[in-house]
Scaffold this active site. Sequence first.
Site, mmCIF file in Angstrom:
data_model
loop_
_atom_site.group_PDB
_atom_site.id
_atom_site.type_symbol
_atom_site.label_atom_id
_atom_site.label_comp_id
_atom_site.label_asym_id
_atom_site.label_seq_id
_atom_site.Cartn_x
_atom_site.Cartn_y
_atom_site.Cartn_z
ATOM 1 N N HIS A 117 -4.919 15.600 -4.446
ATOM 2 C CA HIS A 117 -5.274 15.873 -3.064
ATOM 3 C C HIS A 117 -5.122 17.354 -2.695
ATOM 4 C CE1 HIS A 117 -5.353 11.598 -2.831
ATOM 5 N NE2 HIS A 117 -5.388 11.538 -1.514
ATOM 6 N N ASN B 125 0.569 12.829 4.022
ATOM 7 C CA ASN B 125 -0.092 12.084 5.081
ATOM 8 C C ASN B 125 0.546 12.472 6.416
ATOM 9 O OD1 ASN B 125 -1.609 10.196 6.452
ATOM 10 N ND2 ASN B 125 -1.265 8.575 4.950
ATOM 11 N N ARG C 194 -12.915 35.997 43.871
ATOM 12 C CA ARG C 194 -12.546 35.030 44.898
ATOM 13 C C ARG C 194 -12.099 33.691 44.304
ATOM 14 N NH1 ARG C 194 -16.882 32.376 48.392
ATOM 15 N NH2 ARG C 194 -18.148 34.049 47.546
ATOM 16 N N TYR D 166 -17.504 35.660 42.986
ATOM 17 C CA TYR D 166 -16.699 34.540 42.504
ATOM 18 C C TYR D 166 -15.631 34.972 41.502
ATOM 19 C CZ TYR D 166 -20.012 31.115 44.458
ATOM 20 O OH TYR D 166 -20.780 30.351 45.291
ATOM 21 N N GLU E 206 -12.603 5.673 5.100
ATOM 22 C CA GLU E 206 -12.160 6.512 6.210
ATOM 23 C C GLU E 206 -13.412 6.956 6.965
ATOM 24 O OE1 GLU E 206 -9.951 9.310 3.916
ATOM 25 O OE2 GLU E 206 -8.543 7.755 3.253
ATOM 26 N N TYR F 99 0.821 -1.207 0.000
ATOM 27 C CA TYR F 99 0.000 0.000 0.000
ATOM 28 C C TYR F 99 0.859 1.264 0.000
ATOM 29 C CZ TYR F 99 -3.080 3.756 1.372
ATOM 30 O OH TYR F 99 -3.757 4.953 1.394
ATOM 31 N N PHE G 156 -1.943 8.445 11.349
ATOM 32 C CA PHE G 156 -2.409 9.703 10.764
ATOM 33 C C PHE G 156 -3.671 10.227 11.445
ATOM 34 C CE2 PHE G 156 -3.859 6.061 8.196
ATOM 35 C CZ PHE G 156 -5.204 6.091 8.540
#
Length: 511
Positions: free
Chosen positions: A83, A195, A283, A280, A414, A53, A329
Amino acid sequence: MTTITLKPGEASLADWHAIWGGADVVLDPACKPEVQASADAIARILAKGEPVYGINTGFGKLASVRIPDGDLAALQRNIVLSHAAGTGEPMPAAVTRLMMALKLASLAQGASGVRLKTLELLEAMLAKNVIPIVPAQGSVGASGDLAPLAHMAAAMIGVGEIWIEGQRLPAAEGLRAAELEPAVLGAKEGLALLNGTQYSTAYALAGLFEAETLFQAALVTGALSTDAAKGSDAPFDPRIHALRRHRGQIETADALRALMAGSAIRESHRVGDERVQDPYCLRCQPQVMGAALDVLRKAADTLGTEANGVSDNPLIFVEDDTALSGGNFHAEPVAFAADMIALAVCEIGSIAERRIAMLVDPALSGMPAFLTPKPGLNSGFMIPQVTAAALVSENKQKAYPASVDSIPTSANQEDHVSMAAHGARRLMSMVENATAVIGIELLAAAQGCDFHQPLQSSAPLEAVRTLLRAQVPHLDDDRYFHPDMEAANALVRSGAVVDAAAAIELPGVTA
């Protein structure tokens, strides 16, 4: 200018902070043998003729498609071009530089199969300040920050655009101007470049660094507001916080107590004050700000680890020439860290806005309404408090956790993603909003202390007031308020407020 020698896997948060601030970067030459060994392993893996791959197959859902050896260079170029599908405004150049350095450090660990010459180009681009123009939107934080990193990689092969010496040029032209040759990507290199989590991590680190300055400035303005309101420093007594044991709370109380030490304003109401307890927002500063500090430190720890990690896929192991596909990734750690930073930034601004609201309310502060000597004729700090409220509300919306969202991509291959990218990208705008709130508090608290003259606050807080008054005079009658706010915001953003109180060592996040 500082030069950072980048030791892959060993860089400190201070190193990344310096790089984000513009420091030069050189890669530690000691990493070269491992890089070369990883590239050699790719050649041996290819020689086996087996499908692996990312090396001789398609990507994502197309992983089952075998690519002939003659097309492997085209495969790597194609993945970069296809991409590079980001959109939106470009990343800030400082964040892009940090992303490039993070990618360089990851690839230089010898687990990605990238050749030395490819790393040397990335290093040279950093050295010559050749910065790819990267659209900031388009990553879901898994499988890595694909689109933005692809735009970075595209610039390396001469496609897209870059910044060089303030000019926006076509990438090929910019590389020529810098006397750099575009990369011709080898097997696995395109995938390795695009990646990984470096986009999300760079944005998260930038947000963290800005949040640290915000946190420290808010401690200073919180102490000044306490004095302006003639609040008590008794809630900062160390015995209270030792019993609860939270480190951030203890350190925050110590800092607030030290910031107020020696204040004549505080001494003036130590006896005879009918108030039993402060609101508050005064404090509970150690509890709220201390919790924010602890959360920011946890995020810093996570991001420091991520910055030194390897997050591309597949990973190359030279001992047996194995390429292992996994999921490094996936940016879930970065997404969680970004969400933690967002929560802390939101709360820092939220409690500060409550202090501003308290100061402008005569029933709570005991001072003239809206901190103006002539209320009615003048509106004083009425609308700056409204602005602070608007900014806090906006940050509350932005603080919704990004990490709880997911949307399937790549034809359901994915199917669970981190959303770290926009979780990290929102941080800088959140810090900007909170910085404006702290700037307004600085103005209001200094104005409040003016009503107590001739009594003065402590030495560090008076140094802060002097810093402010050099640019912004006391508000008597209404005037155009915006320049005052811009001046105060700049003092907070630049770290000048923290520097002015430098006699007190304030707790930090990234040290």
